[in-house]
Design a protein around this motif. Structure first.
Motif, short mmCIF file in Angstrom:
data_model
loop_
_atom_site.label_atom_id
_atom_site.label_comp_id
_atom_site.label_asym_id
_atom_site.label_seq_id
_atom_site.Cartn_x
_atom_site.Cartn_y
_atom_site.Cartn_z
N LEU A 222 0.85 -1.19 0.00
CA LEU A 222 0.00 0.00 0.00
C LEU A 222 0.89 1.24 0.00
CD1 LEU A 222 -2.90 1.16 0.25
CD2 LEU A 222 -2.65 0.98 2.73
N LEU A 223 0.60 2.14 -0.92
CA LEU A 223 1.39 3.36 -1.07
C LEU A 223 0.43 4.53 -1.21
CD1 LEU A 223 4.22 4.70 -1.69
CD2 LEU A 223 3.73 4.26 -4.11
N GLY A 224 0.61 5.55 -0.38
CA GLY A 224 -0.26 6.72 -0.48
C GLY A 224 -0.33 7.47 0.83
N PRO A 225 -0.80 8.72 0.76
CA PRO A 225 -0.75 9.59 1.94
C PRO A 225 -1.89 9.35 2.92
CG PRO A 225 -1.63 10.78 0.05
CD PRO A 225 -1.22 9.43 -0.45
N LEU A 226 -1.54 9.44 4.21
CA LEU A 226 -2.52 9.55 5.28
C LEU A 226 -2.93 11.01 5.44
CD1 LEU A 226 -1.04 7.29 8.10
CD2 LEU A 226 -3.37 7.10 7.21
N GLY A 227 -3.95 11.23 6.24
CA GLY A 227 -4.31 12.60 6.59
C GLY A 227 -4.96 13.38 5.48
N ALA A 228 -5.62 12.69 4.54
CA ALA A 228 -6.28 13.39 3.44
C ALA A 228 -7.42 14.25 3.98
CB ALA A 228 -6.83 12.38 2.43
N GLU A 229 -7.63 15.40 3.33
CA GLU A 229 -8.75 16.27 3.70
C GLU A 229 -10.01 15.73 3.04
OE1 GLU A 229 -8.16 20.42 3.11
OE2 GLU A 229 -6.12 20.39 3.90
N ASN A 230 -10.56 14.71 3.67
CA ASN A 230 -11.72 14.02 3.11
C ASN A 230 -12.50 13.41 4.25
OD1 ASN A 230 -13.15 11.49 1.91
ND2 ASN A 230 -12.55 12.65 0.10
N ARG A 231 -13.82 13.45 4.14
CA ARG A 231 -14.65 12.95 5.24
C ARG A 231 -14.53 11.44 5.41
NH1 ARG A 231 -19.43 10.80 3.21
NH2 ARG A 231 -19.83 11.22 1.01
N THR A 232 -13.97 10.71 4.43
CA THR A 232 -13.81 9.26 4.56
C THR A 232 -12.37 8.87 4.83
OG1 THR A 232 -13.41 8.79 2.21
CG2 THR A 232 -15.70 9.00 2.90
N ALA A 233 -11.55 9.82 5.29
CA ALA A 233 -10.13 9.56 5.52
C ALA A 233 -9.91 8.49 6.59
CB ALA A 233 -9.41 10.84 5.91
N ILE A 234 -8.90 7.66 6.39
CA ILE A 234 -8.52 6.61 7.33
C ILE A 234 -7.44 7.16 8.26
CG2 ILE A 234 -7.39 4.35 7.50
CD1 ILE A 234 -8.76 3.81 4.68
N ASP A 235 -7.58 6.89 9.56
CA ASP A 235 -6.63 7.48 10.51
C ASP A 235 -5.41 6.59 10.71
OD1 ASP A 235 -7.08 5.58 12.71
OD2 ASP A 235 -8.99 6.60 13.00
N ALA A 236 -4.37 7.18 11.31
CA ALA A 236 -3.10 6.48 11.49
C ALA A 236 -3.24 5.27 12.41
CB ALA A 236 -2.05 7.46 12.03
N GLY A 237 -4.12 5.36 13.41
CA GLY A 237 -4.31 4.24 14.31
C GLY A 237 -4.82 3.01 13.59
N GLN A 238 -5.76 3.19 12.69
CA GLN A 238 -6.29 2.07 11.91
C GLN A 238 -5.19 1.45 11.05
OE1 GLN A 238 -9.85 0.54 11.31
NE2 GLN A 238 -8.05 -0.74 11.10
N LEU A 239 -4.36 2.29 10.44
CA LEU A 239 -3.27 1.78 9.61
C LEU A 239 -2.28 0.97 10.45
CD1 LEU A 239 -1.73 1.68 6.91
CD2 LEU A 239 -0.65 3.84 7.55
N ARG A 240 -1.96 1.44 11.64
CA ARG A 240 -1.03 0.72 12.51
C ARG A 240 -1.58 -0.66 12.88
NH1 ARG A 240 -0.10 5.97 14.71
NH2 ARG A 240 -1.70 5.60 16.32
N GLU A 241 -2.89 -0.74 13.09
CA GLU A 241 -3.50 -2.04 13.39
C GLU A 241 -3.30 -3.01 12.23
OE1 GLU A 241 -7.55 -1.72 14.54
OE2 GLU A 241 -7.16 -0.26 16.15
N TRP A 242 -3.51 -2.53 11.01
CA TRP A 242 -3.33 -3.41 9.84
C TRP A 242 -1.88 -3.86 9.71
CZ3 TRP A 242 -6.33 0.54 6.36
CH2 TRP A 242 -7.70 0.40 6.59
N GLN A 243 -0.96 -2.95 9.97
CA GLN A 243 0.45 -3.31 9.89
C GLN A 243 0.82 -4.32 10.96
OE1 GLN A 243 1.68 1.00 9.86
NE2 GLN A 243 3.17 0.27 8.37
N ALA A 244 0.32 -4.11 12.18
CA ALA A 244 0.61 -5.03 13.27
C ALA A 244 0.05 -6.42 12.99
CB ALA A 244 0.04 -4.49 14.59
N GLU A 245 -1.07 -6.47 12.29
CA GLU A 245 -1.68 -7.75 11.94
C GLU A 245 -0.91 -8.45 10.83
OE1 GLU A 245 -6.13 -9.35 10.53
OE2 GLU A 245 -5.84 -7.25 11.11
N GLY A 246 -0.04 -7.72 10.16
CA GLY A 246 0.77 -8.31 9.10
C GLY A 246 0.05 -8.47 7.78
N ILE A 247 -1.03 -7.71 7.58
CA ILE A 247 -1.82 -7.84 6.36
C ILE A 247 -1.14 -7.16 5.18
CG2 ILE A 247 -4.05 -7.34 5.27
CD1 ILE A 247 -5.26 -7.23 8.06
#
Length: 367
Positions: A222-247
């Motif tokens: 996965l390649l791309g910026p966090l923190g997009a100015e968009n109402r459906t933006a994904i937060d850094a905490g959610q991303l860290r969970e996916w990384q920790a899960e090894g997905i």
């Protein structure tokens, strides 16, 4: 001549060949956009830069009225003979300001954004704005036939106004075909997108989780910026969970996507709607097939079974099935899809087509 967009990097990354062509033709080019790190690069090309203060996300009557006044003030000070516009708010409120200032204006509908995904009320508001802003324009560029046909059908533009472009075009020398990674090992999937829900990030994660559980030999990048100015933006905490899960393996952002695409076997974009998805076009130019959602924009770039595979939108299970099907192909079959994707870019998506369309429009307007 003024080019306006909601981020200066958009001009540098996607419109640089057009800017260079305009400069070569003798036009003075001013970029009107929010300031970012690409401004010195644009100025190095020979552009003048004027900062534009704007809120990029959402529709807010008060802030958007202020934005329209800012456009009117900038146009009054710059006195351009023509404004070329890209991205939603610049198209809408720039067009209204240009009309009041009696300045020629050509928008490029690069996508419809979340307004056309957010329910009937929001779409009705967006349509009213488009109908008002575009009513008297001589020309409106679209990046895919579905968006063009929607605007015509909803009477947002007249058929004579609408003209179709192959996205923003692709520089086939800069994105030269790269050798396909035919060595053994897992199939490497790569999704490049802003980390927002509407790009299908959650579906990609769910599909990757399912295939990893099944033991499919595949990697998910996965390649791309966090923190997009968009109402459906994904937060850094959610991303860290996916990384920790090894997905997934997350690579942050980059100024040059080519090495990442070159290392991949397949580009993935399960987006809910697109204009002309740049990542799919860049991947195809480099000779990489794609798995993408069967929606406006994506299906104008990906030819089912020839240059890639299409999945149902908002359907992680169907995406997983298509990713599984691609991973099951031989490397030779995958590479053949990539070769077909490159050939299609050469036939239909060259940036030269886009540049000529703008030159023809400028000649017609007598600018």
């Amino acid at each position: 001549m003024v080019l306006t967009v909601n981020a200066a990097w958009n001009i540098w990354n996607f419109r640089k060949p057009l800017v260079q062509a305009l400069l070569d033709d003798g036009h003075r080019v001013t970029v009107l956009a929010p300031h970012d790190e690409t401004v010195p690069l644009l100025e190095g090309l020979g552009c003048t830069f004027v900062p534009l203060e704007m809120e990029r996300k959402g529709l807010n009557p008060l802030s958007d009225l202020v934005l329209m006044r800012r456009f009117r003030n900038h146009f009054g000070e710059l006195a351009p003979d023509l404004v070329l516009s890209f991205t939603i708010k610049n198209n809408l409120f720039g067009a209204m300001a240009a009309r009041s200032a009696k300045i020629a204006f050509i928008p490029n509908v690069t996508g419809l954004g979340t307004a056309f995904l957010g329910g009937r009320w929001l779409q009705a508001v967006a349509e009213k704005l488009y109908r008002t802003a575009f009513r008297r324009l001589p020309l409106v560029f679209f990046q895919n036939a579905d968006d063009r046909d929607l605007f015509v059908r909803r009477k947002l533009v007249k058929p004579a106004q609408a003209s179709l472009l192959p996205g923003s075009g692709i520089d086939l020398e800069q994105f030269a075909e790269a050798p396909f990674p035919c060595a053994g090992g897992p199939t490497r999937f790569l999704m490049i997108a802003r980390l927002i829900r509407d790009k299908g990030v959650f579906e990609y994660i769910e599909a990757a989780r399912k295939l990893r559980t099944e033991g499919v030999a595949a990697e998910f990048h996965l390649l791309g910026p966090l923190g997009a100015e968009n109402r459906t933006a994904i937060d850094a905490g959610q991303l860290r969970e996916w990384q920790a899960e090894g997905i997934i393996e997350y690579h942050g952002t980059t100024e040059d996507v080519r090495p990442f695409i070159t290392d991949a076997h397949c580009v993935v974009l399960p987006s809910y709607r697109e204009g002309a998805p740049r990542t799919l076009i860049e991947g195809a130019a480099l000779g990489r097939p794609a798995v993408a959602s069967d929606v406006t924009g994506c299906n104008s770039v990906v030819e089912e079974g020839v240059t890639g595979l299409l999945c149902n939108v908002r359907d992680a299970l169907d995406l997983a099935e298509k990713l599984r099907d691609f991973a099951a192909l031989t490397r030779e079959a995958q590479a053949a899809m990539g070769g077909a994707a490159r050939s299609r870019m050469e036939r239909e998506f060259s940036v030269d087509v886009v540049i000529q369309a703008y030159r023809d429009a400028i000649d017609t307007l007598g600018v």
